[in-house]
Design a protein around this motif. Structure first.
Motif, PDB file in Angstrom:
ATOM      1  N   THR A   9      13.570  35.337  49.431  1.00 41.00           N
ATOM      2  CA  THR A   9      13.685  33.883  49.497  1.00 41.00           C
ATOM      3  C   THR A   9      13.411  33.298  48.116  1.00 41.00           C
ATOM      4  N   THR A  10      14.228  32.373  47.668  1.00 39.93           N
ATOM      5  CA  THR A  10      14.067  31.779  46.337  1.00 39.93           C
ATOM      6  C   THR A  10      12.988  30.697  46.351  1.00 39.93           C
ATOM      7  N   LYS A  15      10.518  25.658  48.504  1.00 43.34           N
ATOM      8  CA  LYS A  15      10.189  24.251  48.267  1.00 43.34           C
ATOM      9  C   LYS A  15      10.855  23.338  49.294  1.00 43.34           C
ATOM     10  N   GLU A  16      11.997  23.749  49.800  1.00 44.84           N
ATOM     11  CA  GLU A  16      12.680  22.960  50.822  1.00 44.84           C
ATOM     12  C   GLU A  16      11.819  22.844  52.077  1.00 44.84           C
ATOM     13  N   VAL A  17      11.219  23.950  52.483  1.00 47.70           N
ATOM     14  CA  VAL A  17      10.361  23.950  53.670  1.00 47.70           C
ATOM     15  C   VAL A  17       9.061  23.195  53.374  1.00 47.70           C
ATOM     16  N   LEU A  18       8.509  23.415  52.199  1.00 48.21           N
ATOM     17  CA  LEU A  18       7.278  22.714  51.822  1.00 48.21           C
ATOM     18  C   LEU A  18       7.485  21.203  51.809  1.00 48.21           C
ATOM     19  N   HIS A  19       8.649  20.778  51.353  1.00 46.54           N
ATOM     20  CA  HIS A  19       8.950  19.341  51.300  1.00 46.54           C
ATOM     21  C   HIS A  19       8.964  18.741  52.693  1.00 46.54           C
ATOM     22  N   PRO A  28       0.730  20.971  52.984  1.00 44.00           N
ATOM     23  CA  PRO A  28       1.471  22.215  52.751  1.00 44.00           C
ATOM     24  C   PRO A  28       0.662  23.202  51.915  1.00 44.00           C
ATOM     25  N   LEU A  29       0.852  24.478  52.158  1.00 42.23           N
ATOM     26  CA  LEU A  29       0.201  25.536  51.392  1.00 42.23           C
ATOM     27  C   LEU A  29       1.272  26.512  50.927  1.00 42.23           C
ATOM     28  N   HIS A  30       1.193  26.909  49.672  1.00 41.18           N
ATOM     29  CA  HIS A  30       2.186  27.822  49.094  1.00 41.18           C
ATOM     30  C   HIS A  30       1.464  29.072  48.635  1.00 41.18           C
ATOM     31  N   MET A  31       1.796  30.228  49.264  1.00 39.45           N
ATOM     32  CA  MET A  31       1.101  31.474  48.975  1.00 39.45           C
ATOM     33  C   MET A  31       2.113  32.573  48.656  1.00 39.45           C
ATOM     34  N   PRO A  57      17.112  29.088  57.782  1.00 32.61           N
ATOM     35  CA  PRO A  57      17.516  30.498  57.733  1.00 32.61           C
ATOM     36  C   PRO A  57      16.571  31.369  56.908  1.00 32.61           C
ATOM     37  N   GLN A  58      15.844  30.755  55.967  1.00 29.74           N
ATOM     38  CA  GLN A  58      14.924  31.534  55.138  1.00 29.74           C
ATOM     39  C   GLN A  58      13.601  31.837  55.838  1.00 29.74           C
TER      40      GLN A  58
END
Length: 344
Positions: A9-10, A15-19, A28-31, A57-58
């Motif tokens: 996943t790019t 970032k699309e999901v985080l947004h 949101p949490l990015h790990m 889809p990601q």
């Protein structure tokens, strides 16, 4: 909620999901990981369910975080957290040793004790400038003057420093003079204080309350992390039980349990955990054996003269002997013991 993204996943797709999570008013949490990225979403579960993040889809899998404490749970962060307390890493392969008097009594007393604990192998100097005492007539500490003394002694010896914060009004003074902040057992559920230290990035040593459950302790840590400060160390310092032979009952079950459930480092305090000088050494060794990341031990240049907790304070000789005895326990636990140079 944990959102596991598919391999390859790019960043743009993540970032699309985080947004969308952030737009819904959630945290949101990015790990990012080695093989795949994991996202987190904290907030109202009804909103989380309505997002239907599986539509992307990601997204490979979405699963709830079952524990009440989210950010401090291994469900979200499976790897151990390492906290940098000044020059001392806590939670790493290097075992952390903190020592010093219960209370800062004078510059001479603190400097002499600091020299002893450094020569023995400790890298962090503990000492109280503000003292929460059961009796209003007991020594209450030197306050800001004590903080200044500790800062100067820390600079002279090269030791990192830690002291207790009791009141929000003293937060700036403590943060400006000291490497790390201790939240004592009596303030473990002082949520205003927890939020206040959460707004700093200072390392926080959170001590377990006298009658607190493990879940209550971890939820107290959650307050600090959720407010924005991830640098939290949990301290098992004994709980109050029906037993009267010792001051408290050192709950080493909690150490192993917390290490399994949380990624935060765990420090054991065998001094307050027993309140008995002769029991500090065996319980310190037991703390290492059950998985603690470090120890915080009271040492006074002359324990008989200590104005606070004299019955549990080790002499410099006892402190040095204990740290020597701890070496094989530390090595057997898979960690290293790296004392500072004995030169002061």
């Amino acid at each position: 909620m944990i959102i596991i993204l598919k391999a390859n996943t790019t960043d743009a797709q993540a970032k699309e999901v985080l947004h969308e999570i952030e737009t819904a008013g959630l945290q949101p949490l990015h790990m990012p990981g080695v093989e795949r990225t994991v996202l987190g979403a904290l907030g109202d579960e009804r909103i989380l369910d309505a997002l239907n993040l599986e539509k992307y889809p990601q997204v490979e899998k979405v699963k709830p975080v079952l524990s009440k404490y989210k950010l401090v749970s291994r469900e979200i962060y499976p790897q151990d957290t390492v906290i940098q307390l000044g020059n001392t890493p806590v939670g790493s392969q290097q075992f952390a040793l903190m020592g010093g008097p219960c209370a800062i009594e004078s510059e001479e007393q603190l400097l002499e004790t600091a020299q002893y604990v450094k020569s023995a192998g400790a890298t962090v100097l503990r000492g109280g400038a503000f003292k929460p005492r059961t009796s209003p007539y007991s020594f209450q500490g030197l306050g800001v003057d004590g903080l200044k003394i500790m800062e100067q002694v820390g600079k002279e010896t090269g030791l990192d420093t830690i002291t207790e914060l009791m009141d929000i009004k003293d937060l700036d003074d403590v943060a400006n003079h000291i490497s790390a902040i201790q939240i004592g057992a009596r303030n473990m559920q002082n949520y205003s204080l927890l939020k206040a230290v959460g707004e700093t990035q200072k390392p926080i040593l959170l001590k377990r309350g006298l009658s607190a459950t493990i879940e209550e302790l971890l939820l107290a840590a959650e307050y600090i992390v959720a407010t924005g400060n991830p640098n939290v160390m949990i301290c098992e310092r004994g709980i109050r039980t029906f037993e009267t032979a010792t001051r408290n009952t050192l709950d080493l079950n909690a150490v192993a349990y917390i290490k399994e459930k949380s990624h935060l480092p765990v420090i054991v305090d065998p001094s307050h955990g027993t309140g008995v000088r002769n029991l500090v050494s065996p319980m310190a060794k037991a703390g290492v054996a059950c998985g603690a990341d470090g120890l915080i031990i009271e040492c006074h240049r002359r324990p008989v003269e200590s104005v606070s907790d004299a019955a549990q304070a080790l002499s410099p000789t006892d402190f040095s002997e204990l740290l020597q005895q701890l070496k094989p326990f530390i090595e057997a636990s898979g960690r290293t013991f790296k004392p500072l140079s004995a030169a002061v």
